[in-house]
Write a protein that holds these residues in place. Structure first.
Motif, PDB file in Angstrom:
ATOM      1  N   GLY A   1      10.198   9.704   0.487  1.00  0.00           N
ATOM      2  CA  GLY A   1      10.877  10.492  -0.538  1.00  0.00           C
ATOM      3  C   GLY A   1      10.721   9.951  -1.939  1.00  0.00           C
ATOM      4  N   SER A   2       9.928   8.889  -2.123  1.00  0.00           N
ATOM      5  CA  SER A   2       9.797   8.284  -3.442  1.00  0.00           C
ATOM      6  C   SER A   2       9.007   9.174  -4.388  1.00  0.00           C
ATOM      7  N   ASN A   3       9.444   9.208  -5.653  1.00  0.00           N
ATOM      8  CA  ASN A   3       8.733   9.988  -6.673  1.00  0.00           C
ATOM      9  C   ASN A   3       7.491   9.278  -7.175  1.00  0.00           C
ATOM     10  N   ILE A   4       7.403   7.982  -6.957  1.00  0.00           N
ATOM     11  CA  ILE A   4       6.257   7.206  -7.419  1.00  0.00           C
ATOM     12  C   ILE A   4       5.494   6.706  -6.201  1.00  0.00           C
ATOM     13  N   ARG A   5       4.197   7.030  -6.164  1.00  0.00           N
ATOM     14  CA  ARG A   5       3.336   6.616  -5.065  1.00  0.00           C
ATOM     15  C   ARG A   5       2.343   5.567  -5.570  1.00  0.00           C
ATOM     16  N   LEU A   6       1.737   4.847  -4.653  1.00  0.00           N
ATOM     17  CA  LEU A   6       0.683   3.903  -5.033  1.00  0.00           C
ATOM     18  C   LEU A   6      -0.648   4.649  -5.035  1.00  0.00           C
ATOM     19  N   THR A   7      -0.763   5.535  -6.039  1.00  0.00           N
ATOM     20  CA  THR A   7      -1.991   6.319  -6.234  1.00  0.00           C
ATOM     21  C   THR A   7      -2.342   6.291  -7.713  1.00  0.00           C
ATOM     22  N   THR A   8      -3.592   6.544  -8.012  1.00  0.00           N
ATOM     23  CA  THR A   8      -4.018   6.569  -9.428  1.00  0.00           C
ATOM     24  C   THR A   8      -3.320   7.689 -10.180  1.00  0.00           C
ATOM     25  N   LYS A   9      -3.051   8.785  -9.509  1.00  0.00           N
ATOM     26  CA  LYS A   9      -2.356   9.905 -10.157  1.00  0.00           C
ATOM     27  C   LYS A   9      -0.933   9.522 -10.523  1.00  0.00           C
TER      28      LYS A   9
ATOM     29  N   THR B   1       0.847  -1.193   0.000  1.00  0.00           N
ATOM     30  CA  THR B   1       0.000   0.000   0.000  1.00  0.00           C
ATOM     31  C   THR B   1       0.884   1.245   0.000  1.00  0.00           C
ATOM     32  N   ASP B   2       0.260   2.404  -0.205  1.00  0.00           N
ATOM     33  CA  ASP B   2       1.048   3.636  -0.354  1.00  0.00           C
ATOM     34  C   ASP B   2       1.826   3.985   0.908  1.00  0.00           C
TER      35      ASP B   2
END
Length: 453
Positions: free
Chosen positions: A283-291, A276-277
């Motif tokens: 600090g990650s540039n990629i999140r576990l979000t639809t965006k 999960t997010d």
């Protein structure tokens, strides 16, 4: 005597179970070689334990009648019998080809102490009335028995049930005493000494039967219940042990032992994972979000704007280790399904992936168990289903290579770090261990040390 079963036959039984033909079927998962050095050590340490346990045996009382002229008839009883001291001077363990083990203890000594009492009726004549008076006399004292030249021999025969589960019996047990000397003290002790041959014969029979009874009961109450706990699984590959004899004990452990554990972990769900997010580094540039997933699945962000994602993964099947000379490898196949976390707390499935990789494994062998560590290779991703249109698999592959390496594999390696316990007793220690990787099995050698409580 039960401690003897745990410290001596139990140890060797656990080691030899699968090296005895018929014990676990044609191709056992664990094979062991016990060298002469190992047999001598365990026999020596086992005799120390047996010597201590013999001191705890409570011998049964025994009684009898006697008739000696001119004293007539009487009744004697020996009670409170206990082994006061014991010295086992020689012990040896030898394999019984195709059957199990033979334990022999020879030239041993036991000293027994206890109490005796005699009931004897005396008849007195009265000179005045020429009459007879019967008097019951009760006398008592102590005794000391020297038991010399004791020889004990017992066979541990291994077999198996129709289901394949191993069994152990002790059909052959013999105990022989060369010499018994009884010294009786106290009032009327001299009278009992007159028929010491009868008393010594009784002591001989009691001790010989008691020793074998205790040994055989130990097999029934300690060893056989242990065997009932051993798992029985599918047939393992044939293993041929290298010709090495420098260590006391050698193990050959088939890859099916580890793969059976993998099946257990898989069926229990230990290899499943969820990302999960909140598990993504801040600090990650990629999140576990639809965006954040818009570069992978452009339509996803339009259908579900500003919502979190959850990735759920599971092994498609239990991952199996492959053993080859000097190398271990693993080819797990994972299935990952993505869900959108809706405001209602419901989970909406949006796509499914199949993830494959090649992994090499490292194993270490310490004093009590085998531990492992996985070194994963590059992850390859295949799109199995998408409910949200076009999918950029290559970009997601890079993401998963990062996150799975930092979530799933640490979890698996945590389990592997706990290790696979070797079939040893808690008071047995290993030293000078060696480990080799052969085709279809691991080969381990070690020396043993029994740690007395």
């Amino acid at each position: 005597m039960r401690a003897m079963a745990r410290a001596l036959p139990s140890l060797l039984l656990r080691l030899l179970l699968t090296s005895t033909p018929g014990a676990l079927g044609t191709n056992p998962g664990l094979v062991a070689r016990i060298t002469d050095k190992g047999l001598e050590y365990v026999a020596r340490e086992g005799s120390v334990v047996l010597q201590r346990e013999l001191l705890r045996i409570t011998l049964p009382d025994f009684t009898g009648d006697f008739k000696i002229k001119p004293f007539g008839r009487g009744h004697f009883e020996f009670h409170s019998l206990s082994i006061h001291s014991c010295e086992l001077r020689g012990s040896a363990l030898t394999p019984l080809p195709g059957q199990g083990l033979s334990l022999t203890i020879s030239d041993s000594f036991i000293r027994v102490q206890g109490e005796w009492k005699v009931r004897k009726a005396f008849v007195l004549l009265s000179p005045a009335a020429d009459s007879k008076t019967r008097i019951q006399a009760r006398l008592h004292g102590s005794f000391d028995v020297q038991v010399k030249g004791i020889t004990i021999s017992v066979n541990l025969v291994l077999g198996r049930e129709p289901s394949g589960r191993p069994t152990v019996t002790a059909p052959g047990c013999s105990s022989h005493i060369r010499d018994v000397e009884v010294d009786i003290s106290g009032d009327l002790g001299w009278l009992l000494n007159l028929f010491h041959n009868k008393i010594e014969s009784r002591f001989r029979r009691v001790l010989e039967s008691k020793i074998c009874e205790m040994l055989q009961n130990s097999v029934t109450s300690d060893l056989q219940p242990y065997l009932q706990t051993l798992p029985v699984s599918f047939l393992a590959p044939v293993m041929s042990l290298p010709e090495q004899y420098n260590r006391m004990v050698y193990f050959a452990i088939s890859d099916y032992v580890f793969n059976t554990a993998s099946m257990v972990y898989h069926e229990a769900g230990f290899l499943n994972f969820s990302i999960t997010d909140d598990m993504v580094p801040p600090g990650s540039n990629i999140r576990l979000t639809t965006k954040s997933f818009r570069p992978f699945v452009p339509r996803l962000a339009r259908l579900y704007p500003n919502m979190n994602l959850e990735l759920q993964g599971a092994m498609a099947s239990a991952p199996f280790l492959n053993f080859s000379p000097g190398n271990l490898s693993l080819t797990p196949l994972m299935e990952i399904e993505a869900f959108v976390l809706l405001p209602s707390s419901a989970k909406e499935p949006v796509f499914q992936l199949v993830v494959a990789t090649n992994i090499s494994a490292m194993l270490t062998f310490n004093t009590s168990k085998i531990t492992g560590f996985l070194k994963p290779g590059k992850i390859q991703v295949e799109l199995k289903e998408s409910k949200v249109g076009v999918f950029n698999v290559e970009l997601l592959e890079a993401l998963l290579n990062y996150y799975i390496l930092n979530t799933l594999y640490p979890k698996v390696n945590g389990k592997l770090a706990e290790g696979f316990p070797l079939p040893l007793l808690k008071d047995i220690r290993l030293y000078d261990p060696v480990l080799e990787i052969h085709k279809d099995f691991l080969f381990l050698g070690t020396n043993l040390q029994y740690v007395r409580a």
